[in-house]
Design an enzyme around this catalytic site. Structure first.
Site, short mmCIF file in Angstrom:
data_model
loop_
_atom_site.label_atom_id
_atom_site.label_comp_id
_atom_site.label_asym_id
_atom_site.label_seq_id
_atom_site.Cartn_x
_atom_site.Cartn_y
_atom_site.Cartn_z
N LEU A 526 0.83 -1.21 0.00
CA LEU A 526 0.00 0.00 0.00
C LEU A 526 0.86 1.25 0.00
O LEU A 526 0.44 2.30 -0.47
CB LEU A 526 -0.90 0.03 1.24
N GLY A 527 2.01 1.15 0.56
CA GLY A 527 2.84 2.35 0.61
C GLY A 527 4.09 2.12 1.42
O GLY A 527 4.32 1.05 1.99
N GLY A 530 7.85 6.09 6.87
CA GLY A 530 9.12 6.34 7.53
C GLY A 530 9.65 5.14 8.29
O GLY A 530 10.85 4.99 8.46
N PHE A 531 8.75 4.29 8.74
CA PHE A 531 9.19 3.20 9.59
C PHE A 531 9.21 1.87 8.87
O PHE A 531 9.52 0.86 9.45
CB PHE A 531 8.29 3.10 10.82
N GLY A 532 8.81 1.85 7.60
CA GLY A 532 8.80 0.59 6.88
C GLY A 532 7.68 0.58 5.85
O GLY A 532 7.07 1.62 5.57
N VAL A 534 4.01 -0.80 4.13
CA VAL A 534 2.68 -1.22 4.55
C VAL A 534 2.07 -2.08 3.45
O VAL A 534 2.11 -1.74 2.27
CB VAL A 534 1.78 0.00 4.80
N ASP A 645 4.77 12.84 14.28
CA ASP A 645 4.83 12.80 12.82
C ASP A 645 3.44 12.92 12.22
O ASP A 645 3.04 12.16 11.35
CB ASP A 645 5.52 11.51 12.36
#
Ligand SMILES: *[C@@H]1O[C@H](CO)[C@@H](O)[C@H](O)[C@H]1NC(C)=O
Ligand SMILES: *[C@@H]1O[C@H](CO)[C@@H](O)[C@H](O)[C@H]1NC(C)=O
Ligand SMILES: *[C@@H]1O[C@H](CO)[C@@H](O)[C@H](O)[C@H]1NC(C)=O
Ligand SMILES: *[C@@H]1O[C@H](CO)[C@@H](O)[C@H](O)[C@H]1NC(C)=O
Ligand SMILES: *[C@@H]1O[C@H](CO)[C@@H](O)[C@H](O)[C@H]1NC(C)=O
Ligand SMILES: *[C@@H]1O[C@H](CO)[C@@H](O)[C@H](O)[C@H]1NC(C)=O
Ligand SMILES: *[C@@H]1O[C@H](CO)[C@@H](O)[C@H](O)[C@H]1NC(C)=O
Ligand SMILES: *[C@@H]1O[C@H](CO)[C@@H](O)[C@H](O)[C@H]1NC(C)=O
Ligand SMILES: *[C@@H]1O[C@H](CO)[C@@H](O)[C@H](O)[C@H]1NC(C)=O
Length: 837
Positions: A526-527, A530-532, A534, A645
């Protein structure tokens, strides 16, 4: 023709007469029909028939006669409304007040006093304090009064409590709903067991405890210490235990009432504003909820960022695992293997508290505090003692025997509680308290030196900067920033926690997730955040999920990771994305969320075709929802999370376009310190970062407020903060809006694609709120509760925003607006402050 007209006039006259009939007294010779009023002699109160809400049900009630808002303080026939206007209140042959329907044979309601049965006639009057009294004419004996049968409101000069002789118990019971006077689930009542206390009950169980009377106030209501609107008399003798409030200034209209959801409040009528202003309410914070932290604990909401449940000296959490997960309901137990009976034990003071539930405590009003200690020490069953009459500084001793329930810490006014501890604990306590005196000296010295050094370096830094305009706080603004007295019930309504005991968050298997996402195929992606990455997943039963696969090296241990996920998963709010569980296997860490079909706000807002789906109402609702979600994170959840964020791509929309904040608590889940410390990266996204965070890594709830302000301006303008002004790339949206604001051309900011749906006034107001949120100095920015309040109340006058701060990329601009999700690093890009004007 003429007769017809005459008839109409006669009817009209009759109607007018009927409506305007006001009586001073009610005796055997008259009747109060629907439409008539019984007025008190000073016309402060009126009794008559009323309906509530849209219902056609009619009730007999008493209300304030001289204020514009119908405020009912007493209702006769709460449980048996009259349908239609056929009701009539009269005095029957017994001398009782009765309410009849004209066609009915049985009374709907009656005072039902048997002693009224006599040859003496009776008269009913309404007093200027709002009391309906029934008095015998000859003997002048009071045989009944409405103050003895309160509904949901306590007025000055009304008694609350128990007559020990007759058993008459006067207590408040809430309405069932704001429109329905039927008795609801909440009551405010004196509990005479042990040492008497006032309790707020919900569904029959204690909900909040005002506590016991300690000479000048209830132990649980420190705000009462200098009441200037009312004065209090408390009586506890063999005849009765009761409380009565007097009015210090009878021209102030005031009341105390409990509302259907279980909040008790005091308010006064403000004539200029024509409304009630709430100046006190309870419960206020989670420590106010009865027994929030279980037995033998102390609830302290003032330890910044930490769990509010603490154990008193000599005690430890009964269930450390739950405790660690912020569930304090199991409470504390005395540390094992110690004796507190004739083996050198003593007492340790816990200061500034609401003393524990006294329903099992013993009181001896002839003992001083010293004697109280001796008394408690001599009785091995005694677990704690305190003064029973602190307010008057007089005699009075309370001793507890057994569990200490519902203790909490107050900020600045509270009692001292002396808790029994074993000899070892006592020695340790004495040592630390003398040590801490030495330590204080050392800390003071160190801080003075540090402060001097810091001051030196700061003044150096600021010498090269333009002097900033640091005017003092706008008083109106700080009023708005603490809206508790205006909007008090919020903290109760939004009480968080979710269901108790629902604390185990599911652990998903890696294999399950792999098959749900087609082995994390690029098609399921899906996208990238910043953290990984999805992924969308479909579970075996068809449930859709979103799987966030965290980048490796998020330097947190497995156990800490699981614990944090459990905590975050407990947060539930309709404007937060629901975290369903996690997966930790083979150095993979994943978070499983509910799947939201509509993707994120930026996909609509910044897309030339999709943005037309967001009309003004939708945009306003989205902004309000995000504000409420953020408020919950900051203030109302148990964890007090700073998002760090917040941005359009972190606001997801459900199929009804309700906003849900995602990625909250990431700093906790991923170990904020690690991210900052090891990689020297500032979490967050350019354009949304407050200056103090971007420059100094200092974050607070006000950094989130800054991000919200940027988001709000983006929602109104439909433009990205970072890609706003192509002609002059050193200006971002915030700077652009500020410029237009000063020129008085703010309307140019509003997204044209909203067309006529845009309520311009409201949009301009929102622009102003947005500008208040992005002000340069964190302390000038409102907090989220003020933002929510300002968004919800169009009548609140807004302060003038001061110059905003905005951070732009000075070397790197234009080009790449799709780099929206990048977690920028302080090493990549030079950040510089640009002055607004
Ligand atoms: C009611 O009216 C009757 C006759 O009009 C009068 O005699 C009587 O005193 C009145 N009773 C009261 C309580 O006023
Ligand atoms: C009362 O009726 C109006 C119009 O029918 C409706 O909009 C409103 O929601 C109703 N209020 C309540 C409390 O039912
Ligand atoms: C009285 O009349 C009202 C309506 O006119 C009706 O709803 C009610 O049931 C009647 N009461 C009795 C006791 O007959
Ligand atoms: C009046 O009181 C008696 C006994 O206390 C009770 O039986 C009766 O139902 C009551 N009547 C009304 C109308 O409340
Ligand atoms: C009521 O009756 C008692 C005796 O039963 C009598 O003493 C009293 O005076 C009477 N009161 C009135 C007002 O008639
Ligand atoms: C009152 O309690 C009943 C039963 O416990 C419950 O069904 C109802 O929802 C409660 N009402 C409110 C307003 O809490
Ligand atoms: C409160 O104060 C007023 C005025 O000083 C006094 O008249 C009244 O008796 C007091 N009431 C109580 C309950 O102490
Ligand atoms: C009582 O309150 C009124 C209205 O607030 C005020 O004008 C008046 O000065 C007050 N009186 C006293 C004695 O405080
Ligand atoms: C209070 O303490 C005194 C002194 O110890 C004792 O004489 C008295 O009986 C106690 N009173 C009660 C009610 O326990």
């Amino acid at each position: 023709m003429n007769t017809e007209k005459g008839l109409v006039y006669a009817l009209l006259l009759l109607f007018l007469l009927q409506v305007s009939t006001c009586l001073d007294i009610l005796d055997q010779n008259n009747t109060i029909k629907d439409g008539n009023l019984l007025l008190s002699s000073g016309k402060t109160f009126a009794l008559g028939f009323f309906s509530s809400g849209n219902s056609s049900n009619r009730y007999v009630g008493i209300w304030f006669h001289q204020i514009s808002e119908l405020t009912v303080v007493w209702v006769a026939n709460r449980e048996r409304p009259i349908r239609g206007t056929s009701g009539a209140l009269s005095i029957d042959s017994d001398g009782n007040l009765v309410l009849h329907e004209t066609n009915g044979s049985f009374p709907v309601w009656s005072t039902n006093v048997s002693s009224a049965l006599s040859n003496d006639s009776t008269t009913a009057r309404l007093t200027d304090s709002g009391n309906l009294v029934l008095v015998q004419d000859f003997s002048q004996r009071l045989i009944w009064q409405s103050f003895d049968y309160p509904t949901d409101t306590m007025l000055p000069f009304m008694k609350l409590g128990l007559n020990r002789k007759t058993g008459l118990d006067r207590f408040l019971t809430s309405w069932k709903s704001l429109e329905d006077p039927t008795p609801g689930n909440c009551s405010y009542r004196m509990d005479p067991t042990g040492y008497p206390q006032l309790f707020l009950y919900k569904d029959g169980v204690p909900y909040w405890r005002a506590g016991s009377w300690i000479g000048d106030r209830w132990s649980g209501v420190p705000e009462m210490i200098n009441p200037h609107i009312f004065n209090v008399s408390f009586v506890d003798d063999p005849d009765e235990v009761s409380i009565m409030y007097g009015a210090v200034n009878t021209s102030i209209i005031t009341r105390m009432s409990i509302n259907p959801s279980g909040s008790i409040q005091r308010s006064t009528w403000h004539d200029q504003d024509q409304r009630w202003i709430e100046y006190w309410y309870a419960p206020k914070d989670q420590c106010d909820y009865y027994g929030n932290c279980g037995p033998n604990s102390n609830c302290n909401p003032y330890i910044a960022g930490q769990f509010e449940c603490t154990c008193p000296p000599g005690f430890e959490p009964k269930s450390p695992g739950d405790w660690y997960l912020r569930d304090g309901s199991a409470g504390c137990v005395r540390r094992g293997g110690v004796s507190v009976c004739r083996s050198g034990e003593g007492f340790v003071k816990v200061a500034l508290v609401k003393v524990p539930d006294t329903s099992k405590a013993r009181a001896n009003m002839s003992l001083s505090l010293k004697e109280c200690e001796k008394e408690c020490l001599g009785d091995c069953s005694c677990t704690a003692y305190a003064s029973a009459n602190e307010g008057l500084g007089g005699l009075g001793c309370l001793t507890w025997h057994g569990d200490l329930v519902d203790t909490r810490t107050f900020a600045d006014i509270g009692q001292d509680l002396y808790v029994r501890v074993d000899a070892v604990e006592l020695a340790r306590y004495r040592k630390t308290s003398s040590l801490s005196r030495k330590a204080t000296v050392a800390i003071v010295l160190v801080s003075v030196v540090t402060a001097l050094l810091l001051a030196g370096s700061f003044s150096y830094r600021f010498m090269i900067k333009k002097r900033k305009d640091r005017r003092s706080h706008n008083p109106l603004m700080s009023d708005i920033m603490n809206p508790t007295h205006l909007d008090g019930s919020r903290s109760v309504k939004d009480r968080d926690d979710g269901p108790r005991g629902n604390r185990d968050v599911p652990l998903f298997d890696l294999s399950t997730l792999a098959s749900a996402t087609n082995n994390f195929s690029i098609l399921s992606k899906l996208g990238q955040g910043g953290f990984g990455s999805v992924y969308k997943g479909i579970m075996g039963n068809g449930t859709e999920i979103a799987v966030k696969r965290l980048s490796k090296h998020s330097g947190q241990g497995v156990q800490e990771f699981k614990n944090e996920v459990r905590l975050i998963a407990k947060l539930q709010h309709r404007n937060l994305v629901r975290l369903l569980g996690c997966c930790v296997e083979e150095d993979e860490k994943m978070l499983i969320y509910e799947y939201l079909p509509n993707k994120s706000l930026d996909a609509f807002l910044f897309d030339t075709t999709q943005r037309s789906m967001l009309d003004w109402r939708k945009r306003f609702d989205i902004a309000s929802g995000v504000a409420r979600g953020l408020l919950y994170l900051h203030q109302d959840s148990r964890l007090r999370i700073i998002h760090r964020d917040l941005k359009a791509s972190n606001v997801l929309l459900d199929d009804a376009m309700n906003p849900k904040i995602s990625d909250f608590g990431m700093a906790r889940i991923c170990g904020a310190d690690q991210i900052q410390g090891n990689t020297n990266r500032v979490v967050g996204t350019y354009g949304y970062m407050s200056p103090e965070y971007a420059m100094g890594g200092i974050f607070s709830i006000k950094s989130d407020v800054y991000s919200f302000g940027v988001l709000l301006l983006e929602i109104i303008s439909g433009k990205r903060n970072t890609a706003c002004h192509p002609e002059n790339p050193s200006y971002n949206l915030v700077g652009h809006v500020w410029e237009l604001w000063n020129e008085g051309n703010c309307e140019d900011v509003i997204d044209e694609s909203m067309g006529d749906s845009c309520a311009k006034e409201e949009a301009l107001r929102c622009i102003q709120i947005g500008l208040l949120c992005v002000q340069e100095l964190a302390e000038d920015r409102p907090n989220m509760s003020a933002v929510v309040f300002m968004l919800a109340n169009k009548d609140v006058v807004l302060a003038s925003p001061k110059r905003p701060a905005y951070v732009v990329k000075s070397r790197y601009h234009g080009g790449n607006p799709s780099a929206r999700d990048g977690t920028a690093s302080a090493n990549d890009v030079t950040i510089s402050m640009v002055e607004g004007r």
